[in-house]
Structures are given as structure tokens and as C-alpha cells.
Motif scaffolding. Structure first.
Motif, PDB file in Angstrom:
ATOM      1  N   LYS A   1       0.880  -1.000   0.395  1.00 56.51           N
ATOM      2  CA  LYS A   1      -0.143   0.178  -0.239  1.00 56.51           C
ATOM      3  C   LYS A   1       0.991   1.534   0.124  1.00 56.51           C
ATOM      4  N   ASP A   2       2.034   1.324   0.713  1.00 57.58           N
ATOM      5  CA  ASP A   2       2.952   2.312   0.656  1.00 57.58           C
ATOM      6  C   ASP A   2       3.917   2.270  -0.267  1.00 57.58           C
ATOM      7  N   GLY A   3       3.848   1.822  -1.396  1.00 52.45           N
ATOM      8  CA  GLY A   3       4.124   1.923  -2.518  1.00 52.45           C
ATOM      9  C   GLY A   3       5.866   0.964  -2.527  1.00 52.45           C
ATOM     10  N   GLU A   4       5.847   0.618  -1.304  1.00 53.54           N
ATOM     11  CA  GLU A   4       7.555  -0.191  -1.520  1.00 53.54           C
ATOM     12  C   GLU A   4       7.061  -2.457  -2.622  1.00 53.54           C
ATOM     13  N   LEU A   5       8.198  -2.076  -3.513  1.00 52.83           N
ATOM     14  CA  LEU A   5       7.639  -2.555  -4.027  1.00 52.83           C
ATOM     15  C   LEU A   5       8.655  -4.051  -3.654  1.00 52.83           C
ATOM     16  N   LEU A   6       7.510  -4.848  -4.496  1.00 51.78           N
ATOM     17  CA  LEU A   6       7.702  -6.691  -4.099  1.00 51.78           C
ATOM     18  C   LEU A   6       8.354  -7.576  -5.311  1.00 51.78           C
ATOM     19  N   MET A   7       7.685  -6.966  -5.918  1.00 52.58           N
ATOM     20  CA  MET A   7       8.110  -7.985  -7.067  1.00 52.58           C
ATOM     21  C   MET A   7       8.034  -7.339  -8.267  1.00 52.58           C
ATOM     22  N   ASP A   8       8.373  -7.606  -9.661  1.00 50.71           N
ATOM     23  CA  ASP A   8       8.195  -6.840 -10.898  1.00 50.71           C
ATOM     24  C   ASP A   8       7.742  -8.059 -11.622  1.00 50.71           C
ATOM     25  N   SER A   9       7.535  -8.159 -13.114  1.00 49.92           N
ATOM     26  CA  SER A   9       6.449  -8.936 -14.156  1.00 49.92           C
ATOM     27  C   SER A   9       7.206 -10.411 -14.228  1.00 49.92           C
ATOM     28  N   THR A  10       8.688 -10.506 -13.906  1.00 48.87           N
ATOM     29  CA  THR A  10       9.538 -11.209 -14.183  1.00 48.87           C
ATOM     30  C   THR A  10       8.858 -13.001 -13.194  1.00 48.87           C
ATOM     31  N   VAL A  11       7.749 -12.560 -12.370  1.00 48.70           N
ATOM     32  CA  VAL A  11       7.269 -13.398 -11.594  1.00 48.70           C
ATOM     33  C   VAL A  11       6.400 -14.458 -12.321  1.00 48.70           C
ATOM     34  N   LEU A  12       5.532 -13.506 -13.391  1.00 51.64           N
ATOM     35  CA  LEU A  12       4.359 -14.475 -14.305  1.00 51.64           C
ATOM     36  C   LEU A  12       5.309 -14.593 -15.617  1.00 51.64           C
ATOM     37  N   ASN A  13       4.378 -15.454 -15.517  1.00 53.92           N
ATOM     38  CA  ASN A  13       4.928 -16.141 -17.123  1.00 53.92           C
ATOM     39  C   ASN A  13       4.311 -15.514 -18.128  1.00 53.92           C
ATOM     40  N   SER A  14       4.995 -15.048 -19.102  1.00 55.49           N
ATOM     41  CA  SER A  14       4.880 -13.849 -20.200  1.00 55.49           C
ATOM     42  C   SER A  14       3.570 -14.244 -20.893  1.00 55.49           C
ATOM     43  N   GLY A  15       2.644 -13.306 -20.615  1.00 61.54           N
ATOM     44  CA  GLY A  15       0.967 -13.110 -21.277  1.00 61.54           C
ATOM     45  C   GLY A  15       0.474 -14.380 -21.433  1.00 61.54           C
TER      46      GLY A  15
END
Length: 774
Positions: A121-135
Motif C-alpha cells: 500500500k505504501d509503494g514498497e516494491l515486492l516483485m516485478d513482472s518476471t514472477v509471471l509467465n509472460s502473456g
């Protein structure tokens, strides 16, 4: 007395109807022009073509391109650009933004790779798109949950740790927000005092919260907010997850598209760009409108001279046609470009063709000494099929142009398609309705010359169109062979659309000279392809170099400051050449196939082959003349070729319609000797000659005025049309019919109702009888 009064009433109705149509149409044209949306070339702005590449070097799928398109659309809307044009062209995406002022910001915003992140909620980065299977995000549906979003997790360990961390926070903070292109001044806050409770994304414009101006967008407002979604997390997850939220089907799909675009391993490579200042557009717009007004006035004058009152009615119908075309163009959300205006003006000439076909038929009926009312009824009836066939064949070319064309070429095709449809409605129904009011008044039964310019001629045209056939075929063949050899040795003067490079157009308040500009370009270290003085204050330059963003800015600044000028720069890389060439070849091939199929169905295979051969002749002749004159061949040249193909077949179709009619009328379809074929062709061409020349002239008028009065940007396009119309008229009169006659010689003496497979069948049956073929 009652009959006389009835005639007066009819003529009054006809006059009132004519006045009403012209007044409404003129006012409608004024309102339509006032409400038109103008394209990049008429309003100024920025156009850029990107190639979508895979970051990891893999193949770019259609889904990847489509998702990239959607994120670009979202970003452009955030720029506040009014009605951007975004189109997918293979693995390329073209973006045109009329009215954009800050080119650098627009380019940066569009081309930056979409960045999807998961934050607290405060904007702290948890993870980016690399955790997902692309598309791989998708929409699901469950009877109890409704529509939901399914996320396919690739890095389950990272996702588990992140969700575990959030689930262990206090209850007010157990949320994960999904952000697209997150910036540090964006947060999630609770707005209890501002109309409700809930989490919102907040963009802080000022330096701090107290002094800053705050713009609030609800998280999940996909049109305005960078916050795509927020989800409550009460436990850690190490597998695929779903996001629920009482979504509608469209909302869920939009969210999936944005998540996929943010997780997509794609990048945008700029391969062409074009900046246009509004002053260029205003100047071009004024010139085209001037050419259009002059062209319409010239057409109206010609029609009135040739057809008197019928010419006046046709002129009124042309204004009505212009109004309805602009109205429909507005209703479908069209954005008017230079090419669209050219299509509209040329379409006016095409609309006249429908009226002239009817007038010619009515005049022919009057030769039979029938009443004007009978001549009008029969002439209208006989001309309907010719008008239908002529318009449909042109429509085929326009549709193919729309399917395979790109950017402004699509705009031209859109206007052409609308023009053809409106032509049929106005010239077949409205024009004939007004004519019928005058005819039924019976005021012109003894004044046919006043009504339709008809005068009974004692001498008839006896010109032999078939006699010079062999000489014409030989001469044309030699010209084509010699021309193709010249093209092979010298090549075409290809524009940057086909070979890559950049254009620089300078419009200054001071006098410009080629020598000064050449020195400037030498100083800037650019390889000059050509420099053309449009007038004393305007110069058009082509350079071999493909200018990048930094160089474009440098060139614009250099010339703007030195000459107090406005500078327009366009750049196309060599990578565009392949796509443009492939599209052009496809369009030409499919146009020919489409029309040969249509003509074969409507007439016969021999007609189709003859018509297409004539059209190929027209196209090759235009290409040869462009090569000899060293005129530039660019993407709009392809549009001109396809327009020629569509329009040139008009005359051929009308002539073939005559040939088919005369073949049945004179010989009941069975031909016994070659002389009969010659007579059919000659009679048909003599009957069609006046109509052919008049319709060609009325189409040439707006084209000629566009060449001399119109803007520089489309002069080669109009020269191509001029050449095409002239050679098209020649091929209609001296090639297509004569070629049909040559092909039909093999059918002399045969039953026209018997097909080739009937002969084969008979031969096979004969072979079964012993002794017959000994």
C-alpha cells in the motif's frame, strides 16, 4: 384546363425540389466541413512507426503485438491527444497524433517498455513482472465468483515470499497493488473524507502532500489510473492465483490485456517518423479546397453546356453527393487527410459518370423517335446494370486498397468506398427522381434539346476502331518491352518509402535558395538525394540518412532558427521497404484476381481476360512514364495505381455491356464469321465513344486542377492519375474490345450455350462406338 394546371403543378414541384436539394446540400457541405476532424497532414502533429521486437530474441506473436498496441493506446490517452490513430501493420505499430505539441515527451511516453510491478500500500516494491509467465494472464468465469483474472505464476518462490510478507502485516495493509509504470509520486490512500471509503491511486503534483495539487484516480480505473488493481492477501501463495472483484466481462479482459502488456518481453524500435507543423496543413487544405471548388464549377459548366437542364440537375446531384459523402465520413469518425480530400474530389468526377451513362442511353432512345417520357424510362432502365457493374468493380479496388493499404492510404480508400456507395444512391435515385419530375411535367416533350441537349444528327460516326488493331497491338507491345528494359537498366526513382531515408521540408518567412540549403546540409554532413524548390519560401529535401530522434530535433532547431522557418522532418528506415513492397504486390495481384472473377461471372471469361489485360497495360504504362520522367515513386503511387485499376475498368465494363447487348441484338449470340465480330465491336465503341470521352474529361478536370492548384505533397499522385486516365481511355477504345474479338474468334460458328465440357463429353461418347474413329 385541369390537365394544363396539373402540368404547371408538376413543373413547380420539380423546381422547388431542385432548389430545396441544392440549398440543403450547400448548407450541409458547410456544416460538414466545419465539423470535420483533420489528420496529421492538415492539423500538424507527429506520426511514428514502431517495430515490435522480442526482448529475449524469440518470435513475436500476434498476441504480443496486440497487447503492445493496447498499452500504447492507454499511454497516448494519458497524453491528452484527441482521437489518436493507432494501427497494427504486421509486426509494426503506427501511431499518428494530430495536434500533439511536445514531440519528445510523446515519443518517450510511447516507446518506454511497460513496467508491471507488485507493491505494498505504501509503494514498497515486492516483485516485478518476471514472477509471471509472460502473456499468460487470462479471464475466467465461475458461477459463484463471476468473471475473474487468473495469473500464471512462473517464480513461485518469490511470489510465495512476497505474499507471505503482506499476509503478516496488520489488517489495514494486507493488500498488494498491481501498478503499471509506477512513479515515486504515486501512492494508495484512503479517501474517507472525499466522498467514500476505498483505496485510490494519487498523483502528487506538488513538492509535498500539504502544498501539492492532488489528482485522484480510483485504483482499477483503467482509463486514468496507473494502479490496475489491488487485492487483499490473507495467506501466502506458491501457485497460480486469481483476482476477484465483481468484474464485468469487458473490465476483466481490459485488466488482463494491461497485465499481459506489462509482463510482455517486447520492445519498440522506431523505424520511421514524421513531424508536421500546422502551417503546412493549413496551406495544403486551402489549396485543395480551392482546386475542389474550381473542379466542381468546371464540371457543372461542362455538364450544363452538353446536357442543358439535365446538366443542371446532375450538377445539383453532385453537390448533394459531396454533402452526403462528408456527412457519412464524419459519422464513421473519419479523419480527413490530403489523400482523403483527393479521393473526394476525384470521386466527384466518378459520380458524373453515372449521370452521363443515363443521359447517353436516353439520347439513344430519342433517336428512335419515341416520346421523352418513354426515352427517359427506357434509358434509365438500360443504364442501371452498366452503372452497377462500373461502381462494383471500382468498389473491389477500393476495398482491396483498404485491406492492404497503410495509414493515409487507408484514409484514401475509406473516402473512396464512401464515395462509391453515395454515388450509387445519389446518381441512380436522387438524380433520376428530380429528372422524372421534370419529364412527367410534359413541358419538354417538344424541347428535348433544351432538356437533355439532344439534337437528331443526320451524319453518324463511322470510324473503324478495329482496322488499326494489329498496328496498335504491335506498337503498344514494343513500347511496353522497351519501357520495361529501360526500367530494368535505369530503375525507378524510388522515394524514401521504398528505399529508406529522410525528408526535410522547410517553410520560411524569408527567401530560400537551393545553394544556401545545400551548404547547410553539407555542414550538417547529410548525403543529399534531391532538393526541390516548391516556391521562393518553401524547399523540399530528400536525404539518404535515416535521422534518429536526436538528429531530427537538431535539424528542426537548425533551420527554424537560421531561417525563421517551420520545419517538418520525416524518416523511414530500410526495414519498412519490405513491408510496403509486399503490401503493394499483394494489393495489385488481389485487385486483378478480384476483378477478373467479377467480370467473368457478370460476362464471360473472354471478357475478364480482355479487361484485366487492358488494366495491366494501363498500370505498366504509368510505371514506364514515371520511370522516363524520373518522377518519384512512393506509397501514394501505389494508391494511384489501384485507383487507376478501379476507375479504368469503368469504361471497359460499359463497353463490354454494349458488346454483350449488341451481340445478342444483332446475331442472337451465334457468330458465323469474323466480320460479324468486327461489326459488334465497332458498333459498341461508336455508341460508347461520346460517353467515354465525357466521363474521362469530367474526371480529368478535378485531377488537372489538383495538379496546378493543389498542394505539392500529392502532385505525383495526381500526375499518376492523369496518365492513368488517359491511357485507360485509350485501352478501353483500342485494346480491350479488340482483344475480346481476337479471343472470341475461336468460338465462330459454335453454339454460345454449349460449354467446352459438352464437347469433351461428346468426344468421349464417340470413342465408345466401335469403328467411328478408325
Amino acid at each position: 384546363m385541369a390537365k394544363k394546371e396539373k402540368k404547371k403543378t408538376r413543373i413547380r414541384t420539380a423546381i422547388i425540389m431542385s432548389i430545396l436539394v441544392i440549398v440543403v446540400s450547400i448548407y450541409g457541405v458547410y456544416i460538414s466541413i466545419k465539423n470535420l476532424n483533420y489528420g496529421l497532414d492538415l492539423q500538424g502533429g507527429f506520426e511514428v512507426l514502431y517495430r515490435v521486437d522480442s526482448i529475449d530474441g524469440g518470435k513475436v506473436s500476434n498476441d504480443m503485438v496486440d497487447s503492445t498496441y493496447k498499452i500504447i493506446n492507454k499511454r497516448i490517452n494519458s497524453l491528452g491527444v484527441s482521437e489518436p490513430e493507432i494501427s497494427i501493420e504486421g509486426n509494426n505499430i503506427r501511431v499518428a497524433m494530430a495536434g500533439v505539441t511536445n514531440i519528445d515527451d510523446a515519443r518517450k511516453t510511447i516507446s518506454t517498455t511497460a513496467n508491471l510491478t507488485f507493491r505494498t500500500k505504501d509503494g514498497e516494491l515486492l516483485m516485478d513482472s518476471t514472477v509471471l509467465n509472460s502473456g499468460k494472464a487470462s479471464v475466467g468465469y465461475d458461477a459463484s465468483k463471476g468473471y475473474y483474472i487468473s495469473l500464471s505464476i512462473k517464480d513461485t518462490d518469490t511470489f510465495y515470499e512476497a505474499t507471505k510478507k503482506v499476509s503478516e502485516m496488520d489488517s489495514d495493509n494486507r493488500y498488494i497493488a498491481i501498478w503499471l509504470d509506477y512513479e515515486e509520486n504515486m501512492k494508495l490512500v484512503t479517501l474517507d473524507g472525499l466522498g467514500g471509503t476505498g483505496y485510490y491511486s494519487v498523483e502528487l503534483i506538488g513538492e509535498d502532500n500539504s502544498a501539492g495539487i492532488q489528482t485522484f484516480h480510483k485504483c482499477g480505473d483503467l482509463e486514468n489510473s496507473n494502479c490496475l488493481s489491488y487485492a487483499g492477501v490473507n495467506q501466502a501463495f506458491a501457485s497460480d492465483v486469481i483476482i476477484e472483484g465483481n468484474f464485468k466481462r469487458e473490465e476483466a479482459q481490459s485488466l488482463v490485456d494491461l497485465i499481459n502488456s506489462g509482463s510482455m518481453p517486447t520492445k519498440l524500435t522506431e523505424i520511421s517518423s514524421k513531424t508536421v507543423s500546422a502551417s503546412f496543413g493549413e496551406d495544403s487544405l486551402q489549396k485543395i479546397f480551392t482546386a475542389g471548388i474550381i473542379g466542381i464549377a468546371a464540371i457543372a459548366l461542362l455538364l450544363i453546356v452538353l446536357y442543358n437542364i439535365s446538366g443542371v440537375i446532375a450538377s445539383i446531384s453532385i453537390v448533394a453527393y459531396t454533402f452526403l459523402t462528408l456527412l457519412i465520413f464524419n459519422l464513421v469518425g473519419g479523419r480527413l487527410s490530403l489523400q482523403g480530400i483527393a479521393a473526394l474530389v476525384i470521386g466527384i468526377g466518378m459520380a458524373v459518370d453515372s449521370a452521363v451513362i443515363s443521359f447517353s442511353r436516353i439520347r439513344e432512345e430519342l433517336k428512335r423517335k419515341v416520346s421523352l417520357k418513354t426515352a427517359y424510362a427506357e434509358g434509365s432502365k438500360q443504364s442501371f446494370i452498366s452503372i452497377l457493374d462500373a461502381n462494383l468493380t471500382t468498389l473491389i479496388a477500393a476495398v482491396i486498397l483498404f485491406i492492404f493499404g497503410e495509414s493515409s492510404v487507408k484514409g484514401f480508400a475509406t473516402m473512396l468506398i464512401i464515395s462509391i456507395i453515395v454515388t450509387f444512391i445519389v446518381m441512380v435515385y436522387l438524380n433520376r427522381y428530380i429528372m422524372s419530375l421534370f419529364v412527367n411535367s410534359e413541358k419538354f416533350e417538344k424541347h428535348t434539346k433544351l432538356f437533355i441537349g439532344y439534337k437528331d444528327k443526320k451524319k453518324e460516326n463511322k470510324f473503324d476502331f478495329v482496322k488499326p488493331k494489329k498496328v496498335i497491338f504491335i506498337v503498344v507491345s514494343l513500347i511496353i518491352v522497351s519501357g520495361l528494359m529501360y526500367i530494368y537498366s535505369e530503375g525507378l526513382n524510388l522515394g524514401i518509402d521504398f528505399k529508406g531515408g529522410s525528408t526535410i521540408e522547410i517553410n520560411s518567412n524569408t527567401k530560400l535558395t537551393k545553394s544556401d540549403i545545400e551548404k547547410d546540409l553539407e555542414e550538417l554532413k547529410y548525403e543529399v538525394e534531391s532538393i526541390e524548390e516548391i516556391d521562393s519560401n518553401r524547399i523540399y529535401i530528400t536525404v539518404d540518412n535515416v535521422l534518429d530522434n536526436e538528429e531530427t530535433t537538431k535539424v528542426e532547431k537548425y533551420f527554424n532558427e537560421k531561417y525563421e522557418a517551420t520545419t517538418s522532418v520525416g524518416a523511414i528506415s530500410n526495414q519498412v521497404k519490405k513491408d510496403i513492397t509486399e503490401n503493394a504486390v499483394k494489393a495489385l495481384i488481389f485487385a486483378c484476381i478480384g476483378m477478373i472473377i467479377y467480370v467473368t461471372i457478370r460476362f464471360k471469361f473472354s471478357y475478364g481476360i480482355s479487361a484485366i489485360t487492358a488494366l495491366v497495360h494501363d498500370s505498366i504504362m504509368v510505371v514506364i512514364l514515371f520511370s522516363l520522367l524520373r518522377l518519384e515513386v512512393n506509397s501514394m503511387f501505389i494508391a494511384a495505381i489501384l485507383s487507376i485499376i478501379g476507375y479504368s475498368i469503368n469504361d471497359t465494363i460499359v463497353i463490354f455491356d454494349r458488346i454483350r447487348e449488341n451481340k445478342t441484338k444483332l446475331y442472337k449470340d451465334r457468330i458465323h464469321k469474323e466480320e460479324e465480330l468486327k461489326e459488334i465491336v465497332n458498333v459498341s465503341l461508336r455508341q460508347s465513344l461520346t460517353r467515354c470521352l465525357v466521363t474521362t474529361l469530367t474526371t480529368l478536370l478535378p485531377v488537372i486542377f489538383l495538379i496546378f492548384v493543389g498542394p505539392h505533397e500529392i502532385i505525383n499522385f495526381n500526375i499518376a492519375l492523369l496518365i492513368g486516365l488517359l491511357v485507360g481511355t485509350f485501352s478501353s477504345l483500342f485494346i480491350s474490345g479488340q482483344l475480346w474479338m481476337t479471343i472470341e474468334k475461336r468460338n465462330i460458328g459454335k453454339d454460345p450455350n454449349k460449354h467446352w465440357y459438352d464437347d469433351n463429353k461428346k468426344e468421349k461418347e464417340e470413342l465408345k462406338v466401335k469403328g467411328i474413329n478408325c
